[in-house]
Every structure is written in structure tokens, then in C-alpha cells.
Design an enzyme around this catalytic site. Sequence first.
Site, PDB file in Angstrom:
ATOM      1  N   GLU A  71      -9.452   3.472   2.514  1.00  0.00           N
ATOM      2  CA  GLU A  71      -8.972   3.424   1.001  1.00  0.00           C
ATOM      3  C   GLU A  71      -7.730   2.558   0.722  1.00  0.00           C
ATOM      4  O   GLU A  71      -7.679   1.971  -0.470  1.00  0.00           O
ATOM      5  CB  GLU A  71      -8.550   4.873   0.639  1.00  0.00           C
ATOM      6  CG  GLU A  71      -6.895   5.177   1.052  1.00  0.00           C
ATOM      7  CD  GLU A  71      -6.846   5.274   2.372  1.00  0.00           C
ATOM      8  OE1 GLU A  71      -5.590   5.041   2.699  1.00  0.00           O
ATOM      9  OE2 GLU A  71      -7.698   5.478   3.247  1.00  0.00           O
ATOM     10  N   ASP A  78       1.532   6.561   5.390  1.00  0.00           N
ATOM     11  CA  ASP A  78       0.645   5.551   4.950  1.00  0.00           C
ATOM     12  C   ASP A  78       1.044   4.939   3.826  1.00  0.00           C
ATOM     13  O   ASP A  78       0.182   3.993   3.207  1.00  0.00           O
ATOM     14  CB  ASP A  78      -0.739   6.531   4.671  1.00  0.00           C
ATOM     15  CG  ASP A  78      -1.992   5.414   5.005  1.00  0.00           C
ATOM     16  OD1 ASP A  78      -1.553   4.433   5.651  1.00  0.00           O
ATOM     17  OD2 ASP A  78      -2.922   5.494   4.570  1.00  0.00           O
ATOM     18  N   ARG A 133      -7.613  -0.676   1.355  1.00  0.00           N
ATOM     19  CA  ARG A 133      -7.821  -1.890   0.981  1.00  0.00           C
ATOM     20  C   ARG A 133      -8.288  -1.853  -0.485  1.00  0.00           C
ATOM     21  O   ARG A 133      -8.349  -2.841  -1.310  1.00  0.00           O
ATOM     22  CB  ARG A 133      -8.992  -2.372   1.693  1.00  0.00           C
ATOM     23  CG  ARG A 133     -10.486  -1.482   1.827  1.00  0.00           C
ATOM     24  CD  ARG A 133     -10.987  -1.848   3.109  1.00  0.00           C
ATOM     25  NE  ARG A 133     -10.622  -1.493   4.605  1.00  0.00           N
ATOM     26  CZ  ARG A 133     -10.943  -1.596   5.455  1.00  0.00           C
ATOM     27  NH1 ARG A 133     -12.064  -2.004   5.467  1.00  0.00           N
ATOM     28  NH2 ARG A 133     -10.534  -0.921   6.503  1.00  0.00           N
ATOM     29  N   LYS A 139     -10.072  12.868   8.187  1.00  0.00           N
ATOM     30  CA  LYS A 139      -9.483  12.961   9.568  1.00  0.00           C
ATOM     31  C   LYS A 139      -9.389  14.092  10.258  1.00  0.00           C
ATOM     32  O   LYS A 139      -9.205  15.292   9.643  1.00  0.00           O
ATOM     33  CB  LYS A 139      -7.747  12.121   9.263  1.00  0.00           C
ATOM     34  CG  LYS A 139      -7.842  11.034   8.637  1.00  0.00           C
ATOM     35  CD  LYS A 139      -6.538  10.264   8.382  1.00  0.00           C
ATOM     36  CE  LYS A 139      -6.231   9.004   8.022  1.00  0.00           C
ATOM     37  NZ  LYS A 139      -6.552   8.001   8.745  1.00  0.00           N
ATOM     38  N   ASP A 197      -2.542  10.585   3.433  1.00  0.00           N
ATOM     39  CA  ASP A 197      -4.031  10.083   3.477  1.00  0.00           C
ATOM     40  C   ASP A 197      -4.925  11.185   4.278  1.00  0.00           C
ATOM     41  O   ASP A 197      -4.620  11.307   5.595  1.00  0.00           O
ATOM     42  CB  ASP A 197      -4.053   8.795   4.314  1.00  0.00           C
ATOM     43  CG  ASP A 197      -5.520   8.326   4.271  1.00  0.00           C
ATOM     44  OD1 ASP A 197      -6.520   9.013   3.714  1.00  0.00           O
ATOM     45  OD2 ASP A 197      -5.551   7.443   5.140  1.00  0.00           O
ATOM     46  N   LYS A 237       0.817  -1.440   0.077  1.00  0.00           N
ATOM     47  CA  LYS A 237      -0.100  -0.157  -0.057  1.00  0.00           C
ATOM     48  C   LYS A 237       0.801   1.428  -0.101  1.00  0.00           C
ATOM     49  O   LYS A 237       1.627   1.370   1.027  1.00  0.00           O
ATOM     50  CB  LYS A 237      -0.922  -0.001   1.199  1.00  0.00           C
ATOM     51  CG  LYS A 237      -1.819   1.290   1.333  1.00  0.00           C
ATOM     52  CD  LYS A 237      -2.452   1.217   2.864  1.00  0.00           C
ATOM     53  CE  LYS A 237      -2.922   2.565   2.863  1.00  0.00           C
ATOM     54  NZ  LYS A 237      -3.691   2.605   4.546  1.00  0.00           N
ATOM     55  N   ASP A 264     -11.979   6.819   4.161  1.00  0.00           N
ATOM     56  CA  ASP A 264     -10.841   6.675   4.913  1.00  0.00           C
ATOM     57  C   ASP A 264     -10.430   5.145   4.980  1.00  0.00           C
ATOM     58  O   ASP A 264      -9.486   4.878   5.564  1.00  0.00           O
ATOM     59  CB  ASP A 264     -11.050   7.343   6.104  1.00  0.00           C
ATOM     60  CG  ASP A 264      -9.767   7.595   6.977  1.00  0.00           C
ATOM     61  OD1 ASP A 264      -8.682   7.576   6.174  1.00  0.00           O
ATOM     62  OD2 ASP A 264      -9.626   7.481   8.224  1.00  0.00           O
TER      63      ASP A 264
END
Length: 433
Positions: free
Chosen positions: A282, A221, A284, A210, A203, A198, A280
Amino acid sequence: MADMMNVRLSSQAAAAQWGEGALLSFNGDEAYLHLAAGQEKEALRAIQRAARRLESSGIKRIKLVGEGWNGERRYAFAQGFYAAKGVRELDFGEQSDQEAAELAALLKATRWVREVTNGCPEAIYPMSLAESALLLIRSLGGDKVTARITAGEALRESGHIGIWSVGRGSEREPVLLELDYNPTGDANAPVVAALVGKGITFDSGGYSMKSSDNMLPMKSDMGGAAMVTGALALAISRGLNKRVKLILCCAENLVSGHAFKLGDILTYRNGISVEIQNTDAEGRLVLADGLLAASESGAAYILDAATLTGAAKTALGRDYNAVFALDEAEQVRALAAANAENEKAWPLPLEPWHAGQLTSAFAELGNVASAEGTAGATTAAAFLSRFVRDEGKGWVHLDLAASYQKSGNELWATGAKGHGLRTIARWLQEVCA
């Protein structure tokens, strides 16, 4: 004190003046690191703690001297004697050629992971992350490395709907890196393993935004992409001689008039439709594209790594990475690899029925589980399980709870740790043996 401090290991207790059970004592320009009798893993932890203490006190130049140092102990000291800013010099003392080569490989991979993960999100964006990873692996694999980069609208045209959707809100285009390390010289050699990471370089949470406090560390991230890249680099340095794919799913999750929205439905190349119930969640979504590509490569073994869920951190804290698999043998292999490499990992549950907790009235799956009593890290892993072939045979997922410190502690400086890359490298070596 002198400009360069010598550090010696001692099996004797420190003099009473340094306090009962003191870890460190000093004599002029030398520090003595006092190791109590016990297991080697306890000694490694004590060494890293001492190094962290010395670095935090403002010491910038250290030489390891005397008896008792070995490769693992030197590496533990180096992990503690680190901070994201400033210059530090660490002389490891006399080593055998073999020890020096292994330590150099470890440090090269770890430093790259820490530096790129700690990098400013203005400098580390999807394309720059992909290019940096490619440069690292090419520096070790040379002409054994080929790669394909798919970016921007070409992702949508190629059916990589998750990466394209998550990244479309940013002016900087999302990127899929598919790197092929093939040391066999045979273009038809089978792909033994695929690593998927990933790479969300920042993010914001998207429209499920967030808070500022939770957004601040979100340059990290992309830690999964960094981790699998560093792991492949280490495995190559250790003599990896089988064909491996590295797949990085890179995007910025930002808000704009073109960003993906709650209620959007994505249909993946395997026909699975997904309703966006939380922007949020995202990671996956982009990993699904990477796992489909890994499955299509024919790789017998697939490992993905991601800073995927806060739930994994809630369950395990910042000390252990979470290990999920439907294939029990792969979970056991990953846990054994962590243990062999002196890293910490812990199994969390995953069953085929967990995917049934990702419900939607409009699509086959929701991208989050909303029912009471569901386990967030497990349902995230269950989502991913729908995008690997053979009902998860040969697949393992790492949720990297231990990869980053939001604030420093007695072992680690604030920022990226590189904790997990050795596990992945050892897993890769085992499946490619």
C-alpha cells in the site's frame, strides 16, 4: 556509583583487569571510553556502542568530560544513550556556540522522529501525524510556512485516489499534508525541491493481512513521513533559504467492510490505472499521489522516503538505507550526502524496464511484481517512477531499511533510529545551494 557518571575519552588501552581490548573501564564515578587508533568513523561507532552499553546497564545520568569530544562524537553518544521509555539525562560538557547550535538542531530533529515513530498507533494516526509535522516545521519556520490539509472524501474528490483507497477502511480519515516552506518572501518563487513521505500510521496489511509478529512493529510504517519532516526541520535550522514543499501521505491500512480489496483498480490523476494485487503493498499507492503533487509543484528535485519493502531489509539488513534513482547524478548526490553525514546508504538497481515487471491483465500496472526472479525493492521503486515527471530526472527514492530496529542491538535501542534524516537534510541543502 554516583548519581551522575562522568565519561572521558582515552587513547590508552584499558588495564588488563577489564579484559583484552576493553571498550570501557571504570574508576569510581567515572567511566573511560577507550578508542583505538583508526578512522574517525570507527571511533564514532565505538562511542555509540559504549553509550548503548552504559544505557543498557541502567545508568540514567551522564556527563561527557575531558578532551577529545566534538560535535559528531557527542551526537554518536546521544544516539546510543537512548531508549523509548524512561528518562535519561545527558550533559554534553563545554562546547562552542556553533557546535552547541548544530548539536541542538540534530537532537531536536532526531528526537522528534524517534518519538513520533515510536508513538502508540492510537495516538499517532493520520491527522495527528500531519498536525505534529506542521507544528514542528512552524516552530522553526514561523510565518514562512503555509499548509493545506486534504482529508477523507475530499481526497477522492481531488483525485488523490491512492491515499483515499488505502485509508478508507479506517474510521480515522486519511490525510494529505502539503506544506510550503518559502523563506524568500516571494509568493512566485520557484519550488526548488519537494520531499514526499509515506505516512502509514498503522499497517495491518489489509486483506493481505500480516502475521502478528510482522504486524507488531507496523506503527513504524510512517517512518518515511517522519524522516522527511525531521530532515526539513534540520535543514531549516542549518539556514535553508530556498522554497521547499513537504508532502506527507497519511493513512491507516485496516480491514473493514469499506476497505480496498484485491482486484480493485485505481486510476490516478495522470491516467495510469493500477490493479490491486496485494493490499500489503500500500505504501507505493499513497506515495504515487504525493509524487504527482510534487511533480505538479514544479520542483526541480524530488526525494521520497518510505519504509517501503521487506526486500530492502533482506538485501541490506538494518544498517543501510537503500537508494534508487533513474537519474544517476541524484543517486550519487544522495550517497555522497549520507557519507558526509556519517550515515549508511547503498545503491540498488533501477532501470526503466523494471516497470515492465509490474504486469496486470486488467490495468496498466499491477501494484506488485509476481514473476520469478523479480527484485521486490526495485520493482517498488519502478512503480513510483511512473508517477514522477521527466522520466525521473531530479528524483531519488530512499527505502528506509535502516530507520527502525525491531529489537535492540549493540548500537541501537529497540525502535526508531532517525537514521536517514541527516542524509535527506544534506541532500536538500545541496540541491538548494
